[in-house]
Design a protein around this motif. Structure first.
Motif, PDB file in Angstrom:
ATOM      1  N   ARG A 279       0.840  -1.196   0.000  1.00 21.81           N
ATOM      2  CA  ARG A 279       0.000   0.000   0.000  1.00 21.81           C
ATOM      3  C   ARG A 279       0.879   1.250   0.000  1.00 21.81           C
ATOM      4  N   ILE A 280       0.822   2.010  -1.078  1.00 24.42           N
ATOM      5  CA  ILE A 280       1.684   3.180  -1.232  1.00 24.42           C
ATOM      6  C   ILE A 280       1.326   4.279  -0.244  1.00 24.42           C
ATOM      7  N   ASP A 281       0.064   4.323   0.223  1.00 29.86           N
ATOM      8  CA  ASP A 281      -0.295   5.366   1.178  1.00 29.86           C
ATOM      9  C   ASP A 281       0.394   5.167   2.512  1.00 29.86           C
ATOM     10  N   ARG A 282       0.895   3.940   2.768  1.00 30.26           N
ATOM     11  CA  ARG A 282       1.693   3.715   3.974  1.00 30.26           C
ATOM     12  C   ARG A 282       3.181   3.907   3.680  1.00 30.26           C
ATOM     13  N   VAL A 283       3.707   3.134   2.759  1.00 25.55           N
ATOM     14  CA  VAL A 283       5.155   3.133   2.548  1.00 25.55           C
ATOM     15  C   VAL A 283       5.632   4.399   1.852  1.00 25.55           C
ATOM     16  N   GLY A 284       4.760   5.058   1.100  1.00 26.78           N
ATOM     17  CA  GLY A 284       5.129   6.330   0.490  1.00 26.78           C
ATOM     18  C   GLY A 284       5.405   7.389   1.540  1.00 26.78           C
ATOM     19  N   ALA A 285       4.654   7.350   2.644  1.00 22.28           N
ATOM     20  CA  ALA A 285       4.893   8.294   3.729  1.00 22.28           C
ATOM     21  C   ALA A 285       6.266   8.070   4.357  1.00 22.28           C
ATOM     22  N   TYR A 286       6.687   6.799   4.429  1.00 23.26           N
ATOM     23  CA  TYR A 286       8.020   6.502   4.956  1.00 23.26           C
ATOM     24  C   TYR A 286       9.095   7.008   3.996  1.00 23.26           C
ATOM     25  N   ALA A 287       8.882   6.825   2.702  1.00 24.01           N
ATOM     26  CA  ALA A 287       9.848   7.287   1.715  1.00 24.01           C
ATOM     27  C   ALA A 287       9.970   8.805   1.722  1.00 24.01           C
TER      28      ALA A 287
END
Length: 398
Positions: A279-287
């Motif tokens: 899920r990009i909405d989770r891991v994108g925030a980390y990136a």
């Protein structure tokens, strides 16, 4: 842009009903990924008086006992009163096994061309932020609020203040001069107490002990100390509150500001907890946090906010924007270009670089459940999380 202002951020303890839901959801994600790192799982939780509701959709070879996982979390957090505890609360589950055409892949083994073929399945704009206000590259208000919340839990667990219940809130107000922390404006702590023996604890004793065992130890090593004008509120409006799910219901994903930057910087409206790494909405925030922190660590800015916008079906973000709030050594668009050159913001690239599928197995007690309370970013207490590394700072300076 304001240079002189006062800003407040709040945190909550791990026993707050919303955070309890986040931890249950992420404990379930951990359980799936430990058995099958290629699991796809989305899980949400709600709690109220003596009841827990869990909704989970998944595609996985793992077998997870959702109710058992939830009871383990409730017990660990410390709910043991008659109105809500791990043994007697009712747990309702809604489970849906989904089919997916996507074949499970190990991003670590893929070529760059193959990573390019992994699209995001959600549209979202995520934000990352970093600054020089603390050693953790976090804004001071949310950093202090988290430390107070963790300390409030610690004094309960080590029996310094055994009458405390798991639910609690903290808030810190900081005055800024020229966009730098100047003084502590206010400190607010709401600490719930167990029903038993509460009649033996006066409001005065509660306030004195929280000052002595919670506030004073946290500020002992802080550069900016409370002064004689600092306003301190301890259960001033609602003494002897019981707190917990029997008083106010909880829901997964309702504390995104606490999960990130305490609203000092922008954050996505999407929940971070209860989602696997696809899920990009989770891991994108980390990136985005990783990118912002490396910009500040490189000395390119004192404050940096990175915005990544993703569209369904594409591997790369359609927009990368940077805001340095007048502190940048280079123009903001030049920093954005550097980030695009030096960092991989593709979904598969993020999963590969941070090893997000396998961290729950490699981390004792799982990983995602630990992130679900006291913030997903700026966590010095969890060792060096991959998105907290500053290994790209040197490359950004070249």
């Amino acid at each position: 842009m304001k240079r002189d202002f006062m800003f407040t951020s709040e945190s909550v303890t791990e026993g707050h009903p919303d955070k309890l839901c986040d931890q249950i959801s992420d404990a379930i994600v951990d359980d799936f990924l430990r058995q099958d790192p290629f699991s796809k799982v989305i899980t949400e939780c709600a709690v109220s008086t003596a009841i827990v509701f869990i909704s989970t959709r998944f595609a996985s070879e793992a077998t997870v006992d959702l109710a058992k996982t939830a009871r383990n979390v409730i017990d660990r957090v410390g709910y043991d009163q008659p109105d809500f505890n791990a043994k007697t609360c009712s747990i309702l589950t809604n489970i849906q096994e989904i089919t997916t055409d996507d074949r499970a892949v190990d991003e670590r083994t893929l070529s760059d061309a193959a990573i390019e073929q992994i699209p995001v399945r959600d549209q979202v704009t995520v934000f990352g932020f970093a600054c020089t206000q603390t050693d953790a590259f976090m804004p001071l208000p949310i950093w202090l609020a988290h430390q107070l919340a963790k300390r409030l839990t610690a004094v309960r667990l080590n029996h310094t203040m055994p009458y405390l219940a798991p639910d609690g809130k903290t808030q810190v107000g900081v005055e800024y001069h020229d966009r730098k922390p100047y003084r502590i404006h206010s400190i607010t702590i709401l600490a719930s107490q167990n029903k038993i023996n509460t009649h033996e604890i006066s409001l005065k004793q509660l306030q004195e002990e929280i000052q002595e065992y919670v506030i004073d130890p946290i500020f002992q090593t802080e550069e900016i100390q409370p002064d004689h004008k600092t306003r301190i509120f301890i259960d001033s409006d609602d003494p002897f509150a019981i707190g917990g799910p029997s008083i106010h219901a909880g829901l997964t994903g309702r504390k995104t500001a606490i999960d990130t930057y305490g609203e000092y910087a922008r954050h996505s409206g999407a929940a971070l907890s209860g989602k696997d790494p696809s899920r990009i909405d989770r891991v994108g925030a980390y990136a985005a946090r990783y990118a912002a922190k490396n910009v500040v660590a490189a000395g390119l800015a004192e404050e940096c906010e990175v915005q990544l916008s993703y569209s369904v079906g594409l591997a790369r973000p359609v927009s990368i924007q940077v805001e340095t709030f007048g502190t940048g050594k280079l123009p903001d668009d030049a920093i954005a270009t550097l980030l695009e050159q030096q960092m991989d913001f593709r979904l598969g690239g993020i999963i590969r670089q941070f090893n997000l599928r396998f961290l729950p197995f490699l981390t004792k007690g799982g990983l995602y459940q630990k992130l679900a309370a006291y913030g997903h970013v700026g966590r010095l207490d969890l060792g060096l999380l991959p998105w907290e590394a500053t290994d790209k700072a040197k490359a950004l300076c070249q």
